[in-house]
Design a protein around this motif. Structure first.
Motif, PDB file in Angstrom:
ATOM      1  N   ILE A 123       0.865  -1.181   0.000  1.00  0.00           N
ATOM      2  CA  ILE A 123       0.000   0.000   0.000  1.00  0.00           C
ATOM      3  C   ILE A 123       0.905   1.235   0.000  1.00  0.00           C
ATOM      4  O   ILE A 123       1.673   1.434   0.941  1.00  0.00           O
ATOM      5  CB  ILE A 123      -0.909   0.022   1.237  1.00  0.00           C
ATOM      6  CG1 ILE A 123      -1.795  -1.226   1.269  1.00  0.00           C
ATOM      7  CG2 ILE A 123      -1.771   1.282   1.252  1.00  0.00           C
ATOM      8  CD1 ILE A 123      -2.626  -1.345   2.543  1.00  0.00           C
ATOM      9  N   PRO A 124       0.838   2.070  -1.026  1.00  0.00           N
ATOM     10  CA  PRO A 124       1.717   3.248  -1.068  1.00  0.00           C
ATOM     11  C   PRO A 124       1.467   4.187   0.111  1.00  0.00           C
ATOM     12  O   PRO A 124       0.313   4.467   0.448  1.00  0.00           O
ATOM     13  CB  PRO A 124       1.345   3.927  -2.394  1.00  0.00           C
ATOM     14  CG  PRO A 124       0.701   2.855  -3.224  1.00  0.00           C
ATOM     15  CD  PRO A 124      -0.002   1.970  -2.244  1.00  0.00           C
ATOM     16  N   ILE A 175       0.551  -1.993   7.089  1.00  0.00           N
ATOM     17  CA  ILE A 175      -0.438  -0.928   6.959  1.00  0.00           C
ATOM     18  C   ILE A 175       0.284   0.394   7.201  1.00  0.00           C
ATOM     19  O   ILE A 175       0.809   0.610   8.294  1.00  0.00           O
ATOM     20  CB  ILE A 175      -1.576  -1.103   7.965  1.00  0.00           C
ATOM     21  CG1 ILE A 175      -2.270  -2.459   7.758  1.00  0.00           C
ATOM     22  CG2 ILE A 175      -2.589   0.032   7.845  1.00  0.00           C
ATOM     23  CD1 ILE A 175      -3.317  -2.778   8.813  1.00  0.00           C
ATOM     24  N   PRO A 176       0.328   1.297   6.235  1.00  0.00           N
ATOM     25  CA  PRO A 176       1.119   2.525   6.400  1.00  0.00           C
ATOM     26  C   PRO A 176       0.572   3.424   7.508  1.00  0.00           C
ATOM     27  O   PRO A 176      -0.621   3.752   7.514  1.00  0.00           O
ATOM     28  CB  PRO A 176       0.979   3.231   5.039  1.00  0.00           C
ATOM     29  CG  PRO A 176       0.491   2.197   4.094  1.00  0.00           C
ATOM     30  CD  PRO A 176      -0.306   1.231   4.903  1.00  0.00           C
ATOM     31  N   PRO A 177       1.393   3.845   8.447  1.00  0.00           N
ATOM     32  CA  PRO A 177       0.948   4.807   9.461  1.00  0.00           C
ATOM     33  C   PRO A 177       0.491   6.132   8.855  1.00  0.00           C
ATOM     34  O   PRO A 177      -0.240   6.889   9.498  1.00  0.00           O
ATOM     35  CB  PRO A 177       2.200   4.997  10.333  1.00  0.00           C
ATOM     36  CG  PRO A 177       3.001   3.759  10.127  1.00  0.00           C
ATOM     37  CD  PRO A 177       2.764   3.368   8.701  1.00  0.00           C
ATOM     38  N   PRO A 229       2.055  -4.847  12.833  1.00  0.00           N
ATOM     39  CA  PRO A 229       0.999  -4.447  13.767  1.00  0.00           C
ATOM     40  C   PRO A 229      -0.039  -3.548  13.111  1.00  0.00           C
ATOM     41  O   PRO A 229       0.157  -3.030  12.012  1.00  0.00           O
ATOM     42  CB  PRO A 229       1.774  -3.675  14.837  1.00  0.00           C
ATOM     43  CG  PRO A 229       2.903  -3.042  14.061  1.00  0.00           C
ATOM     44  CD  PRO A 229       3.291  -4.062  13.018  1.00  0.00           C
ATOM     45  N   ILE A 230      -1.145  -3.375  13.813  1.00  0.00           N
ATOM     46  CA  ILE A 230      -2.136  -2.371  13.422  1.00  0.00           C
ATOM     47  C   ILE A 230      -1.617  -1.021  13.910  1.00  0.00           C
ATOM     48  O   ILE A 230      -1.365  -0.855  15.100  1.00  0.00           O
ATOM     49  CB  ILE A 230      -3.502  -2.666  14.067  1.00  0.00           C
ATOM     50  CG1 ILE A 230      -3.998  -4.052  13.637  1.00  0.00           C
ATOM     51  CG2 ILE A 230      -4.520  -1.601  13.711  1.00  0.00           C
ATOM     52  CD1 ILE A 230      -5.215  -4.514  14.402  1.00  0.00           C
ATOM     53  N   PRO A 231      -1.437  -0.065  13.027  1.00  0.00           N
ATOM     54  CA  PRO A 231      -0.859   1.225  13.458  1.00  0.00           C
ATOM     55  C   PRO A 231      -1.703   1.895  14.536  1.00  0.00           C
ATOM     56  O   PRO A 231      -2.909   2.092  14.373  1.00  0.00           O
ATOM     57  CB  PRO A 231      -0.856   2.058  12.171  1.00  0.00           C
ATOM     58  CG  PRO A 231      -0.878   1.071  11.067  1.00  0.00           C
ATOM     59  CD  PRO A 231      -1.690  -0.082  11.574  1.00  0.00           C
TER      60      PRO A 231
END
Length: 258
Positions: free
Chosen positions: A105-106, A129-131, A152-154
């Motif tokens: 994911i960019p 998942i990108p922060p 992790p989930i941000p």
């Protein structure tokens, strides 16, 4: 002094054949098209010689001819997402679910300040998942389930007050989960004794929906008492928390005192 003939020829060409390449949104979408394999010719109408992408199929624009929707769900597409998507400043819906999109994911998707719905579920997307998604202050629906996401989930997601639906199930996520924002009403007694491929939990309440099931193992709430006093490199939301999570969960269930 008269202008050279080539200058006039160039001007006439621009007048008669306006190009989408002069439109940043058209540029971004055409870059996406070039990164995707489209065996069913779903993107056939994405013609780069048009003045803007508003006449392309699966694209919706507002009255100012700015792109607000990309609807390419269940379109048999493969390939990868491109950073240029972050240039769609007025985009509200990015619907790319149920394809075979790969890659990551960019981080540039965090620039989509108007985004309401990010639907990338049922693909083959990997990475974390990108922060940067925390910058999506208008986001209501975040559905990333059924991919190959890791890490992790941000924790930054708790800062999106508009977020109502979060589905990250059926990935390889691990680590701790946030306990505020859209995650704040997940009851700790919903966590059973975990195994390596536990079902996880689904929680619905207070008009918000969070789905975490079928990840690498059940994430530990970041309020778990066994996390207290850990060094910052072991705190929730940073690299290393996943290893800590696995170590904790295989030792004893949540709620155990020893």
């Amino acid at each position: 002094m008269a202008a050279p003939i080539w200058v006039w020829a160039f001007y006439v060409a621009l007048t008669l054949f306006p190009s989408v390449l002069g439109n940043s949104e058209g540029d971004a979408l055409y870059t996406l098209r070039r990164s995707l394999s489209d065996p069913d010719n779903v993107l056939q109408s994405w013609d780069p010689t048009l003045v803007n992408p508003c006449t392309w199929f699966h694209i919706t624009c507002n009255q100012d001819n700015r792109v607000t929707r990309v609807d390419l769900g269940n379109s048999n597409l493969s390939g990868h997402l491109v950073p240029e998507l972050g240039k769609l400043e007025h985009l509200q819906y990015l619907e790319l679910y149920k394809n075979n999109i790969q890659g990551t994911i960019p981080t540039e998707l965090g620039n989509l300040k108007s985004l309401i719905s990010l639907d990338l579920y049922n693909n083959n997307i990997s990475g974390t998942i990108p922060p940067s998604l925390v910058k999506l202050k208008s986001l209501v629906f975040l559905r990333l389930n059924d991919n190959r996401l890791t890490g992790p989930i941000p924790r930054e997601l708790v800062g999106i007050s508009s977020l109502k639906v979060v589905d990250v199930s059926n990935n390889d996520l691990c680590g701790t989960i946030p306990t505020s924002g859209p995650f704040e009403h997940i009851p700790l007694n919903k966590y059973p004794i975990p195994t390596l491929m536990d079902m996880g939990i689904d929680f619905q309440g207070s008009s918000k929906y969070v789905k975490l099931g079928k990840n690498l193992a059940i994430p530990v709430p970041d309020t778990d008492p066994r996390l207290r006093g850990k060094p910052s490199s072991r705190r929730p939301g940073v690299v290393g928390a996943c290893k800590l999570r696995h170590k904790l969960l295989v030792k004893k269930p949540i709620g155990a005192t020893k």
